[in-house]
Design a protein around this motif. Sequence first.
Motif, PDB file in Angstrom:
ATOM      1  N   VAL A 186      -7.414  -0.596  -2.170  1.00 54.30           N
ATOM      2  CA  VAL A 186      -6.728   0.036  -3.303  1.00 54.30           C
ATOM      3  C   VAL A 186      -7.377   1.369  -3.647  1.00 54.30           C
ATOM      4  O   VAL A 186      -6.690   2.366  -3.913  1.00 54.30           O
ATOM      5  CB  VAL A 186      -6.731  -0.903  -4.527  1.00 54.30           C
ATOM      6  CG1 VAL A 186      -6.160  -0.196  -5.751  1.00 54.30           C
ATOM      7  CG2 VAL A 186      -5.915  -2.164  -4.237  1.00 54.30           C
ATOM      8  N   THR A 233       0.819  -1.207   0.000  1.00 59.16           N
ATOM      9  CA  THR A 233       0.000   0.000   0.000  1.00 59.16           C
ATOM     10  C   THR A 233       0.859   1.265   0.000  1.00 59.16           C
ATOM     11  O   THR A 233       0.497   2.267  -0.616  1.00 59.16           O
ATOM     12  CB  THR A 233      -0.952   0.030   1.211  1.00 59.16           C
ATOM     13  OG1 THR A 233      -0.206  -0.183   2.415  1.00 59.16           O
ATOM     14  CG2 THR A 233      -2.011  -1.048   1.093  1.00 59.16           C
ATOM     15  N   ALA A 275      -6.416   1.425   4.578  1.00 58.17           N
ATOM     16  CA  ALA A 275      -6.108   0.474   3.505  1.00 58.17           C
ATOM     17  C   ALA A 275      -5.204  -0.671   3.969  1.00 58.17           C
ATOM     18  O   ALA A 275      -5.529  -1.842   3.738  1.00 58.17           O
ATOM     19  CB  ALA A 275      -5.484   1.221   2.326  1.00 58.17           C
ATOM     20  N   PRO A 276      -4.056  -0.403   4.600  1.00 56.66           N
ATOM     21  CA  PRO A 276      -3.220  -1.534   5.033  1.00 56.66           C
ATOM     22  C   PRO A 276      -3.889  -2.402   6.095  1.00 56.66           C
ATOM     23  O   PRO A 276      -3.629  -3.609   6.164  1.00 56.66           O
ATOM     24  CB  PRO A 276      -1.963  -0.856   5.582  1.00 56.66           C
ATOM     25  CG  PRO A 276      -2.366   0.538   5.897  1.00 56.66           C
ATOM     26  CD  PRO A 276      -3.400   0.879   4.869  1.00 56.66           C
ATOM     27  N   VAL A 302      -6.341   4.053  -1.267  1.00 55.57           N
ATOM     28  CA  VAL A 302      -4.988   4.544  -1.548  1.00 55.57           C
ATOM     29  C   VAL A 302      -5.012   5.519  -2.721  1.00 55.57           C
ATOM     30  O   VAL A 302      -4.336   6.550  -2.704  1.00 55.57           O
ATOM     31  CB  VAL A 302      -4.045   3.356  -1.828  1.00 55.57           C
ATOM     32  CG1 VAL A 302      -2.685   3.862  -2.307  1.00 55.57           C
ATOM     33  CG2 VAL A 302      -3.868   2.511  -0.581  1.00 55.57           C
TER      34      VAL A 302
END
Length: 420
Positions: free
Chosen positions: A108, A30, A125-126, A111
């Motif tokens: 995704v 990410t 996201a991560p 990000v």
Amino acid sequence: MPSSPFRTNVDFFCAVIIVGLLAGVAGLSTTLVLRFVEHSTYHYSFGSLMDGITGSSPVRRALGPMIGATLAGLGWWLLRRRTDVPPLAGTIVRHDRIPRLPWSIDAVLQVVLVGSGASLGREGAPRQLAASLSDVGTAWLRRLSPDDREILLACAAGAGLGAVYAVPLAGALFALRILLNTWRLRAVGAALITSGLAVAIGSTITHDRPELDWPSAEATYLLSAHALALAPVAFALGWGFNRIMAAARPVVLLRGWILIPSLAAAGLLTGICSIWWPELPGNGKSILVVSLGSGMTLSSAAVILVLKPLLTALFLRAGGAGGLLTPSLATGAAAGSLLVLTFNAGAGTHLHAPVISLAGAAGVLSVTQCSPIWAAIFVWELARPPLWMLVVLLVTALGADGLKRLAVGRRLPHPDQRAG
């Protein structure tokens, strides 16, 4: 035939190692995608996002976030019309089935949105990607109980956070205090191991350097007094930040085509504002960097203090998804800078701007996440100032959290709101 405790523990230990490694991969991937999107949006090769924004033309500053938000909106429209994307914390706590592919696609898109300049945090996201990968990677271990899987998925989310910000202890505490709310030895050991492994893998990009550069400052007893005096301001800002985000968050996640123009408009407004205030785009790191570098003026600090939470709320209202940790941090840092500049100019004091800015960030974060010790450690690990600064951060964080408990009681918000 029931499994023996030894075999169950062996499976759990193997799963812990797998989760730590996969969370590191999630954080690494990410971060790479985020940097690619940032460099593509503002057309720069080296330096920070702030360098890229200040070096780009006004047209690119205005249109870059709009184009990125439009693409993210298109992706969410296609995704949400076909499937649900449930929130991470609630899904883990309820032992629901993990939506691996929707979470990964959603990560995704987050990000892309944040990398192009949206005023949202990049930590969501991560966390999602780490949980999805970990669920896949540990599915073959059949002897894991539902409680063990809850621990592992929470540790995956915390380790993903730790990997992107190079904060191993804060990543472990995020899983323990914010997602699991436990001090069970089994969970503590798993959280420390997974976060440590993830940060080690993420260090191939972060090089184990703190996210923020800390300027030198002398330790004085007055700093703790300043930190305690800052607590009421941090409480008020944190409480206001929570109320604004709660009002902005749609009751039902937007799914229709209106997502695309709504996010595009939010991106365009952010881009236009960045022509005058280049610190605004992104998750808030630029604001923290400028605050610690004593680079803010009185007027810019005041404007950023107002615009940062409002732009964050605008993206939430428009249907965007992302974290709220760093936007709340940036709001606290801007408030600290504003107070320092006001007192130094009006009263002739010599307050140290980086100390007050960082303490303000910790105080606001403690209120928004209902975890003052975690907030202080997270902020300390971000900059890694001298150890005595941890005391200053704790004083502000605990003071702000104490005022919140006195004002609104001990009722905790929903886990998904705390982990935002």
